[in-house]
Design a protein around this motif. Structure first.
Motif, PDB file in Angstrom:
ATOM      1  N   LYS A 258      -0.070  -4.077  16.375  1.00 16.93           N
ATOM      2  CA  LYS A 258      -0.652  -4.411  15.068  1.00 16.93           C
ATOM      3  C   LYS A 258      -0.356  -5.862  14.663  1.00 16.93           C
ATOM      4  O   LYS A 258      -0.808  -6.316  13.634  1.00 16.93           O
ATOM      5  CB  LYS A 258      -0.141  -3.438  14.011  1.00 16.93           C
TER       6      LYS A 258
ATOM      7  N   ALA B 184       5.261   6.057  11.219  1.00 18.72           N
ATOM      8  CA  ALA B 184       5.637   7.447  10.987  1.00 18.72           C
ATOM      9  C   ALA B 184       5.557   8.150  12.327  1.00 18.72           C
ATOM     10  O   ALA B 184       4.472   8.311  12.877  1.00 18.72           O
ATOM     11  CB  ALA B 184       4.664   8.071   9.998  1.00 18.72           C
ATOM     12  N   GLU B 185       6.697   8.517  12.865  1.00 23.09           N
ATOM     13  CA  GLU B 185       6.726   9.075  14.215  1.00 23.09           C
ATOM     14  C   GLU B 185       7.396  10.441  14.222  1.00 23.09           C
ATOM     15  O   GLU B 185       8.212  10.737  13.338  1.00 23.09           O
ATOM     16  CB  GLU B 185       7.518   8.142  15.158  1.00 23.09           C
TER      17      GLU B 185
ATOM     18  N   LEU C 118      -3.237  -2.621   8.066  1.00 17.85           N
ATOM     19  CA  LEU C 118      -2.088  -3.425   8.507  1.00 17.85           C
ATOM     20  C   LEU C 118      -2.519  -4.467   9.543  1.00 17.85           C
ATOM     21  O   LEU C 118      -2.173  -5.650   9.435  1.00 17.85           O
ATOM     22  CB  LEU C 118      -1.018  -2.492   9.092  1.00 17.85           C
TER      23      LEU C 118
ATOM     24  N   ASN D 281     -11.096   4.774  11.112  1.00 19.48           N
ATOM     25  CA  ASN D 281     -11.022   3.942   9.904  1.00 19.48           C
ATOM     26  C   ASN D 281     -10.562   2.527  10.256  1.00 19.48           C
ATOM     27  O   ASN D 281      -9.884   2.331  11.274  1.00 19.48           O
ATOM     28  CB  ASN D 281     -10.018   4.563   8.920  1.00 19.48           C
ATOM     29  N   PRO D 282     -10.857   1.563   9.397  1.00 16.17           N
ATOM     30  CA  PRO D 282     -10.307   0.220   9.641  1.00 16.17           C
ATOM     31  C   PRO D 282      -8.793   0.269   9.521  1.00 16.17           C
ATOM     32  O   PRO D 282      -8.255   1.062   8.747  1.00 16.17           O
ATOM     33  CB  PRO D 282     -10.913  -0.615   8.497  1.00 16.17           C
ATOM     34  N   ASP D 283      -8.099  -0.545  10.293  1.00 11.97           N
ATOM     35  CA  ASP D 283      -6.637  -0.596  10.218  1.00 11.97           C
ATOM     36  C   ASP D 283      -6.248  -1.713   9.241  1.00 11.97           C
ATOM     37  O   ASP D 283      -6.447  -2.902   9.521  1.00 11.97           O
ATOM     38  CB  ASP D 283      -6.048  -0.842  11.607  1.00 11.97           C
TER      39      ASP D 283
ATOM     40  N   VAL E   8      -2.416   5.940   5.889  1.00 13.13           N
ATOM     41  CA  VAL E   8      -3.881   5.850   5.892  1.00 13.13           C
ATOM     42  C   VAL E   8      -4.437   6.856   6.908  1.00 13.13           C
ATOM     43  O   VAL E   8      -3.928   6.927   8.029  1.00 13.13           O
ATOM     44  CB  VAL E   8      -4.324   4.420   6.301  1.00 13.13           C
ATOM     45  N   CYS E   9      -5.462   7.613   6.512  1.00 14.03           N
ATOM     46  CA  CYS E   9      -6.064   8.542   7.479  1.00 14.03           C
ATOM     47  C   CYS E   9      -6.687   7.715   8.603  1.00 14.03           C
ATOM     48  O   CYS E   9      -7.409   6.743   8.340  1.00 14.03           O
ATOM     49  CB  CYS E   9      -7.158   9.370   6.811  1.00 14.03           C
ATOM     50  N   ASP E  10      -6.394   8.096   9.824  1.00 14.14           N
ATOM     51  CA  ASP E  10      -6.926   7.334  10.952  1.00 14.14           C
ATOM     52  C   ASP E  10      -8.441   7.491  11.087  1.00 14.14           C
ATOM     53  O   ASP E  10      -9.114   6.606  11.579  1.00 14.14           O
ATOM     54  CB  ASP E  10      -6.256   7.797  12.249  1.00 14.14           C
TER      55      ASP E  10
ATOM     56  N   THR F 123       0.863  -1.186   0.000  1.00 17.15           N
ATOM     57  CA  THR F 123       0.000   0.000   0.000  1.00 17.15           C
ATOM     58  C   THR F 123       0.895   1.231   0.000  1.00 17.15           C
ATOM     59  O   THR F 123       2.011   1.199   0.520  1.00 17.15           O
ATOM     60  CB  THR F 123      -0.938   0.054   1.226  1.00 17.15           C
TER      61      THR F 123
ATOM     62  N   GLY G 105       4.884  -3.234   8.399  1.00 18.30           N
ATOM     63  CA  GLY G 105       4.225  -1.933   8.514  1.00 18.30           C
ATOM     64  C   GLY G 105       5.239  -0.820   8.611  1.00 18.30           C
ATOM     65  O   GLY G 105       6.444  -1.064   8.743  1.00 18.30           O
ATOM     66  N   PHE G 106       4.768   0.384   8.559  1.00 17.41           N
ATOM     67  CA  PHE G 106       5.603   1.564   8.756  1.00 17.41           C
ATOM     68  C   PHE G 106       5.148   2.266  10.024  1.00 17.41           C
ATOM     69  O   PHE G 106       3.976   2.168  10.392  1.00 17.41           O
ATOM     70  CB  PHE G 106       5.475   2.532   7.570  1.00 17.41           C
TER      71      PHE G 106
ATOM     72  N   CYS H  11       2.750  -2.415   4.191  1.00 18.55           N
ATOM     73  CA  CYS H  11       1.787  -1.309   4.316  1.00 18.55           C
ATOM     74  C   CYS H  11       2.555  -0.013   4.512  1.00 18.55           C
ATOM     75  O   CYS H  11       2.944   0.337   5.626  1.00 18.55           O
ATOM     76  CB  CYS H  11       0.856  -1.554   5.499  1.00 18.55           C
ATOM     77  N   ALA H  12       2.807   0.661   3.391  1.00 20.11           N
ATOM     78  CA  ALA H  12       3.554   1.924   3.460  1.00 20.11           C
ATOM     79  C   ALA H  12       2.618   3.118   3.353  1.00 20.11           C
ATOM     80  O   ALA H  12       3.066   4.257   3.453  1.00 20.11           O
ATOM     81  CB  ALA H  12       4.592   1.972   2.347  1.00 20.11           C
ATOM     82  N   ALA H  13       1.333   2.873   3.124  1.00 15.53           N
ATOM     83  CA  ALA H  13       0.402   3.992   2.954  1.00 15.53           C
ATOM     84  C   ALA H  13       0.241   4.759   4.259  1.00 15.53           C
ATOM     85  O   ALA H  13       0.308   4.178   5.347  1.00 15.53           O
ATOM     86  CB  ALA H  13      -0.963   3.479   2.495  1.00 15.53           C
TER      87      ALA H  13
HETATM   88  N1  CTP Z   1      -2.087   1.703   8.844  1.00 17.35           N
HETATM   89  C1  CTP Z   1      -3.070   0.997   8.175  1.00 17.35           C
HETATM   90  N2  CTP Z   1      -4.383   1.367   8.322  1.00 17.35           N
HETATM   91  C2  CTP Z   1      -4.703   2.391   9.132  1.00 17.35           C
HETATM   92  C3  CTP Z   1      -3.689   3.118   9.805  1.00 17.35           C
HETATM   93  C4  CTP Z   1      -2.389   2.752   9.647  1.00 17.35           C
HETATM   94  O1  CTP Z   1      -2.763   0.059   7.452  1.00 17.35           O
HETATM   95  N3  CTP Z   1      -5.969   2.717   9.237  1.00 17.35           N
HETATM   96  C5  CTP Z   1      -0.702   1.257   8.694  1.00 17.35           C
HETATM   97  C6  CTP Z   1       0.199   2.178   7.947  1.00 17.35           C
HETATM   98  O2  CTP Z   1       0.234   1.870   6.578  1.00 17.35           O
HETATM   99  C7  CTP Z   1       1.553   1.900   8.601  1.00 17.35           C
HETATM  100  C8  CTP Z   1       1.194   1.568  10.031  1.00 17.35           C
HETATM  101  O3  CTP Z   1      -0.170   1.180   9.995  1.00 17.35           O
HETATM  102  O4  CTP Z   1       2.135   0.750   8.072  1.00 17.35           O
HETATM  103  C9  CTP Z   1       1.379   2.660  11.032  1.00 17.35           C
HETATM  104  O5  CTP Z   1       0.685   3.802  10.730  1.00 17.35           O
HETATM  105  P1  CTP Z   1       0.825   5.142  11.600  1.00 17.35           P
HETATM  106  O6  CTP Z   1      -0.090   6.158  11.021  1.00 17.35           O
HETATM  107  O7  CTP Z   1       2.251   5.507  11.716  1.00 17.35           O
HETATM  108  O8  CTP Z   1       0.384   4.663  13.012  1.00 17.35           O
HETATM  109  P2  CTP Z   1      -1.023   4.614  13.651  1.00 17.35           P
HETATM  110  O9  CTP Z   1      -1.422   3.213  13.774  1.00 17.35           O
HETATM  111  O10 CTP Z   1      -1.971   5.483  12.894  1.00 17.35           O
HETATM  112  O11 CTP Z   1      -0.745   5.207  15.077  1.00 17.35           O
HETATM  113  P3  CTP Z   1      -0.473   6.741  15.470  1.00 17.35           P
HETATM  114  O12 CTP Z   1      -1.250   7.599  14.506  1.00 17.35           O
HETATM  115  O13 CTP Z   1      -0.950   6.793  16.843  1.00 17.35           O
HETATM  116  O14 CTP Z   1       0.995   6.961  15.364  1.00 17.35           O
END
Ligand code: CTP
Length: 409
Positions: A343, A327-328, A308, A304-306, A275-277, A193, A324-325, A271-273
């Motif tokens: 995850k 992003a911190e 990863l 949103n559904p997770d 994704v909007c939480d 992704t 997964g990635f 899963c590099a996308a």
């Molecule tokens: N990810 C995903 N689906 C989501 C949110 C995140 O698949 N709805 C995946 C991203 O592609 C990434 C990983 O989860 O591989 C981490 O995403 P990140 O945004 O860094 O972490 P979050 O789980 O959203 O936690 P936070 O926002 O608290 O850092």
């Protein structure tokens, strides 16, 4: 990986020609033999002496040199090579290539060759975007000439945009892929992704983030380069589709999840996308209107559904390796380790996306690989290089050495 390969490097006259000695050095370090041909204008940016010194070979530049034609005709120059690499490839030399012109040694060699040709374009963004250049690129691509880049970024002319030559280290990767006899991931299916997601509020507004998709696209391209059948599920980006990859374009997280689930089974999931939480609870079917004096409408959000976590818990269809990635912006390693556990994925690539790192829109990335065994710090490198290194690590983990060697035969 380039052991014994013979590269005929054609250097045309763009400012990026100053990087040619570095390119020659890197190609030779990988075991390739490099012979250089230069145009007259290339000599404004790099000297034949410099290219001769790093290639440890004669540099060819004159179509009408009696000695050269006697010893090494322009036909022989390309006959002796496994591949022709035009780097930098200016708009001018590509126009000449597209139209079959042969007015100097470089263009004559290019017209006379029956060897594969790769070109790394380098020019100002407006020249790159010009219809004439795009038409020439389309002609050359249709004839089987492979384009390496260009990249987007700051230019010598002070502008910003598409047209910067791909860095020498990434041109080397492109060549390794071209010669890629080793296809250790052949027979494997990789799902990647990439990019942001857009979460609609009404028909014209959406919630999104700054992800460019560069890292996810680079990983997909690298996995395909190692032979994996690769599905890239991408949110909206400005990037061209990576070569040899099946691209599924989506907008929202819900669509991304549906596309990923539909793509299973897969052996590898990355899963590099970004994704909007959250998404808007209610999506207005008509554009929200404002009236003077109105208070702004409340924006209720739903999680949103997770994707990863869903792939990591996919039961029988769980990919063998789920990555997964993270992003911190602070406590990068600790937060990433917590994310790995939460995850239930196998590896996490952690990166610092604080604004000052320039990671989000930039071309480089400094990452840490977190596995169940511990964490590894990778040095700062291009996103292409991170993609290549990660793909190789995946191959080394999933494919036992013997099988990989058999695949290369
Ligand atoms: N990810 C995903 N689906 C989501 C949110 C995140 O698949 N709805 C995946 C991203 O592609 C990434 C990983 O989860 O591989 C981490 O995403 P990140 O945004 O860094 O972490 P979050 O789980 O959203 O936690 P936070 O926002 O608290 O850092």
């Amino acid at each position: 990986m380039l052991d014994g390969k013979k590269v005929l490097l054609i250097v045309s006259g763009g400012i990026a020609a100053y990087k040619s000695p570095d390119l020659v050095r890197r190609l030779r370090k990988q075991g390739a033999a490099v012979r250089c041909v230069m145009t007259e204008s290339a000599k404004q940016f790099v000297t034949p002496l410099a290219l001769g010194a790093v290639s440890e070979d004669k540099v060819y530049d004159n179509l009408f040199s009696l000695t050269d034609e006697h010893e090494m005709g322009h036909i022989q120059l390309s006959r002796d090579a496994d591949v022709l690499l035009v780097a930098p490839a200016t708009a001018n030399i590509m126009a000449k290539m597209a139209h079959g012109e042969a007015d100097n040694l470089a263009t004559t060699v290019l017209l006379a060759t029956d060897k594969p040709v790769l070109a790394a374009p380098a020019m100002n963004v407006r020249m790159w975007e010009h219809q004439a250049t795009q038409a020439n690129i389309a002609t050359l691509t249709a004839r089987g000439i492979a384009m390496i880049g260009p990249d987007e970024g700051d230019m010598a002319c002070g502008e910003y945009g598409m047209g910067r030559m791909v860095e020498p280290e990434d041109i080397v990767i492109a060549l390794q892929r071209f010669f890629g006899s080793a296809q250790p991931l052949a027979g494997k299916h990789a799902l990647v992704t990439s990019g942001p997601t857009y979460e609609p509020i009404d028909p014209v507004r959406y919630i999104a983030n700054r992800s460019s998709g560069k890292q996810g696209h680079a990983i997909a391209e690298a996995l395909a380069g190692l032979g994996a059948t690769t599905t890239l599920v991408s949110g909206p980006t400005q990037l061209p589709d990576p070569a040899g990859v099946n691209v599924v374009n989506v907008e929202s997280a819900a669509q991304m999840l549906a596309a990923c689930t539909a793509a299973l089974p897969a052996d590898i999931a990355v899963c590099a996308a970004a994704v909007c939480d959250w998404r808007a609870d209610d999506q207005a079917s008509e554009k929200l209107k404002k009236s003077p004096g109105d208070t702004p409408p409340p924006l209720q959000l739903t999680e949103n559904p997770d994707i990863l976590a869903t792939l990591s818990a996919a039961g029988e269809t769980r990919p063998d390796l789920v990555i997964g990635f993270a992003a911190e912006t602070e406590n990068v390693i600790d937060n990433a380790k917590a994310k790995l556990a939460r995850k239930r994925c196998d590896w996490i690539i952690a990166n610092d996306v604080s604004p000052e790192t320039g990671t989000f829109a930039g071309d480089t990335n400094t990452v840490h690989l977190i596995t169940q065994q511990g964490s590894e710090d990778w040095p700062a490198m291009s996103k292409t290089r991170v993609g290549a290194q990660l793909a190789q690590r995946i191959a080394d983990t999933l494919v036992p050495e013997k099988e990989a060697a058999d695949g290369a035969k």
